[in-house]
Write an enzyme that holds these catalytic residues in place. Structure first.
Site, PDB file in Angstrom:
ATOM      1  N   ARG A 233     -37.602  -3.552  26.870  1.00 46.66           N
ATOM      2  CA  ARG A 233     -36.720  -2.792  25.993  1.00 46.66           C
ATOM      3  C   ARG A 233     -36.955  -1.307  26.245  1.00 46.66           C
ATOM      4  NH1 ARG A 233     -33.966  -6.487  25.693  1.00 46.66           N
ATOM      5  NH2 ARG A 233     -33.056  -7.553  23.865  1.00 46.66           N
ATOM      6  N   GLU A 262     -27.971   2.519  24.620  1.00 48.82           N
ATOM      7  CA  GLU A 262     -27.128   1.806  25.570  1.00 48.82           C
ATOM      8  C   GLU A 262     -25.708   1.713  25.031  1.00 48.82           C
ATOM      9  OE1 GLU A 262     -28.994  -1.952  26.386  1.00 48.82           O
ATOM     10  OE2 GLU A 262     -30.779  -1.030  27.263  1.00 48.82           O
ATOM     11  N   HIS A 281     -28.279  -2.805  31.964  1.00 47.15           N
ATOM     12  CA  HIS A 281     -28.832  -3.943  31.210  1.00 47.15           C
ATOM     13  C   HIS A 281     -28.219  -5.259  31.694  1.00 47.15           C
ATOM     14  CE1 HIS A 281     -30.848  -5.058  27.132  1.00 47.15           C
ATOM     15  NE2 HIS A 281     -31.034  -5.996  28.048  1.00 47.15           N
TER      16      HIS A 281
END
EC number: 1.1.1.79
Length: 320
Positions: A233, A262, A281
């Site tokens: 993360r 994000e 991601h």
């Protein structure tokens, strides 16, 4: 009468049909707003993204289960779910191998400067033989340090050990017998991991304990030739400190699939650095694995709302 559920992510037609067999489904294009009428009767939700906190739960008084199409669940307030007796399900097993592949992709791309060099070729800079300005560094036989030896960490260790003959170090709360027996992995404290690793691979979830675990002080303990890989993360790493370390040459480079915010803002200084490989991601983003994750999440929701949970439950205490 079938339980009402909200689906807030597009899934394959056969998986949607499976939901329809068990539930009355309201399908949305995005996470439901707090004033959406379907929340009043929803007993389950399934999708990815969106903040499930006390405020959300107040608007979903009948909610019994939440099934996230992900392994991470940091957007869910687990304490609030526990207080309301809401089951939280996730998909921890089906994405392991794919995410581990992404780690190796980031390691190779960062060490061999794949993105940077490919862009130079496209820009017409390849005029003849290449000199040291184009060179990268080897991956094989270098030391990999894995921060967090869970399923993904173990899969990364397997690839590093057998595929690249890399010595494996790891830091975790406890010794991992399988990693030590199969890959000759060595458990060590964080300072040793930082000092000895050529590749520091972060696979940790975000918790209060892991927030900014890697900051300016920790980055200063790494080798100048080291490369940091983060598929855990974003906020496990202090991004400002990382940017500074990359600019100053405290470490050689970084391969990042996760960020504090994000999507990563277009004005992020990380995007201006040639020694950063930044991905959106996509650690689990293959057609096969994303289908398997959605299928697992569907099965999880069915199990949760039928009282048949056997695995993949984040908060099993609410089952008692």
């Amino acid at each position: 009468m079938k339980p009402s559920v909200i689906l807030y992510k597009k899934i394959a037609d056969d998986l949607r049909a499976r939901l329809d067999q068990h539930f009355t489904v309201t399908e949305l294009d995005a996470f439901p707003s707090l004033d959406h009428p379907a929340l009043a009767t929803a007993e389950g939700i399934i999708g990815s993204g969106g903040k499930v906190d006390k405020d959300f739960l107040q608007h979903a008084p009948r909610l019994r289960a939440a099934s996230t199409i992900s392994v991470g669940y940091d957007t869910f307030n687990v304490d609030a779910l526990n207080e309301k007796g809401v089951i939280l399900m996730h998909t921890p097993t089906v994405l392991t191998e794919t995410v581990a592949d992404t780690v190796l992709a980031l390691m190779l791309a960062s060490a061999r400067r794949v993105v940077e060099v490919a862009e130079r070729v496209k820009a017409g800079e390849w005029k003849g033989g290449v000199d040291s300005d184009w060179f990268g560094t080897d991956v094989h036989h270098k030391t990999i340090g894995i921060l967090g030896m869970g399923r993904i960490g173990l899969a990364v260790a397997q690839r590093a050990h057998f595929g690249f003959s890399m010595p494996v170090l790891y830091n975790a709360r406890r010794h991992h017998a399988e990693a030590e027996q199969r890959f000759n992995a060595r458990h060590c404290d964080l300072d040793t991991l930082l000092a000895e690793s050529d590749f520091l691979c972060i696979t940790l979830p975000l918790t209060t304990e892991t927030h900014h675990l890697i900051g300016r002080e920790q980055l200063a303990k790494m080798k100048p030739s080291a490369i940091l890989i983060n598929i855990g993360r974003g906020a496990v790493v202090d991004e400002d400190a990382l940017t500074e370390a990359l600019v100053k040459g405290t470490i050689q480079g970084a391969g990042l699939d996760v960020f504090v915010k994000e999507p990563l803002p277009v004005d992020s200084p990380l995007l201006d650095l040639p020694n950063v490989v930044a991905l959106p991601h996509i650690g689990s983003a293959t057609h096969e694995t994303r289908y398997d994750m959605a299928a697992c999440a569907v099965d999880n929701l069915i199990a949760a709302l039928s009282g048949e949970v056997k695995e993949n439950c984040v908060n099993p205490q609410v089952l008692k």
